[in-house]
Design a protein around this motif. Structure first.
Motif, short mmCIF file in Angstrom:
data_model
loop_
_atom_site.label_atom_id
_atom_site.label_comp_id
_atom_site.label_asym_id
_atom_site.label_seq_id
_atom_site.Cartn_x
_atom_site.Cartn_y
_atom_site.Cartn_z
N THR A 25 -67.88 20.24 -15.66
CA THR A 25 -67.39 21.56 -15.30
C THR A 25 -68.46 22.30 -14.51
N TRP A 58 -67.18 31.91 -14.33
CA TRP A 58 -65.87 31.34 -13.99
C TRP A 58 -66.06 29.86 -13.73
N THR A 59 -65.46 29.06 -14.57
CA THR A 59 -65.69 27.62 -14.52
C THR A 59 -64.61 26.91 -13.71
N GLN A 60 -64.92 25.69 -13.28
CA GLN A 60 -63.98 24.85 -12.54
C GLN A 60 -64.22 23.40 -12.93
N ASP A 75 -61.88 16.75 -6.92
CA ASP A 75 -60.86 17.50 -7.64
C ASP A 75 -60.15 16.55 -8.61
#
Length: 263
Positions: A25, A58-60, A75
């Motif tokens: 992450t 803010w995580t991704q 992705d």
């Protein structure tokens, strides 16, 4: 740097999934700038704590792919390449464990050609711990520089053997193995005879049957009464009752034998 949502729309298809894909992450990216008191990884972790306390992280979710010449961010849904770091642009790779709420952080310091100041990328690694990913990246960097011994294959073997979790030490020592049947049998017999020896009054009582002449029906009634009395004592184990009944029975048998032999 991690691309903006607008740039994700024109991202080119990335590589297909492979065993080297590692889920992690993205937490944040900082520019290392002395004017901003952001010089090294420790400064970035300190600022990450402040942002986390304010709820501004803010995580991704992403996939990390380490290859012979590059480290790519993928992705997880579309498998498109989000970012690509040639190994030559990675200035520093570090695992930071248990320093804050994010307990397995991978820090990458990267600087592209022509870029004025390097970027510090921070990632949380849950499935595969940050120290294992660090070993994989550093192994790839060392192998690219050349050498007779390749380091990355060993790092990959470490990852394959690990599920990413360090098992905690056992809370208690291992239990003792159960005793064998022979041990149980010997111990029970010793305990039974020890209890029997402690019952001196009952031991002496069995000799009464050799000295008394009484009808057989009264003798049997007295034997049953004494056995029941012994068996109901709290300190007497079932084995003691068994041996007591056996001893009394032998005494009665001897008594009857003597009676039969008398003229």
């Amino acid at each position: 740097m991690v691309p903006s949502p607008q740039s994700l729309q024109i991202a080119t298809p990335g590589p297909t999934p492979s065993p080297s894909l590692k889920p992690f992450t993205h937490l944040t990216t900082f520019v290392l700038d002395r004017k901003e008191a952001m010089i090294n990884t420790e400064d970035g972790i300190r600022k990450l704590r402040l942002l986390d306390a304010k709820g501004k992280v803010w995580t991704q979710d992403m996939l990390l792919q380490v290859e012979e010449k590059t480290v790519s961010l993928i992705d997880p849904e579309t498998k498109n390449e989000l970012e690509n770091f040639p190994l030559g642009t990675i200035m520093h790779c570090q695992a930071v464990m248990s320093s804050c709420n994010y307990d397995s952080i991978l820090a990458l310091v990267c600087k592209e050609p022509g870029q004025g100041k390097p970027d510090l990328h921070l990632f949380q690694c849950d499935d595969i711990k940050a120290n294992l990913i660090q070993a994989d990246i550093e192994g790839a960097m060392m192998d690219q520089k050349g050498g007779k011994v390749k380091r990355r294959p060993e790092a990959l073997r470490m990852i394959l053997k690990s599920d990413g979790v360090i098992p905690p030490p056992p809370a208690a020592p291992a239990p003792e193995p159960p005793a064998t049947l022979t041990q149980v049998d010997v111990r029970s017999r010793v305990a039974a005879w020890s209890a029997w020896a402690a019952e001196q009054q009952d031991y002496d009582k069995q000799h009464q049957y050799l000295d008394q002449n009484e009808p057989l029906d009264m003798l049997a009634t007295r034997v049953d009464r004494d056995v029941v009395s012994v068996s109901h004592r709290p300190s007497v184990r079932p084995e003691t009752t068994y041996w007591y009944r056996l001893s009394v029975s032998l005494s009665v048998y001897l008594s009857l034998s003597l009676c039969v032999r008398q003229p």
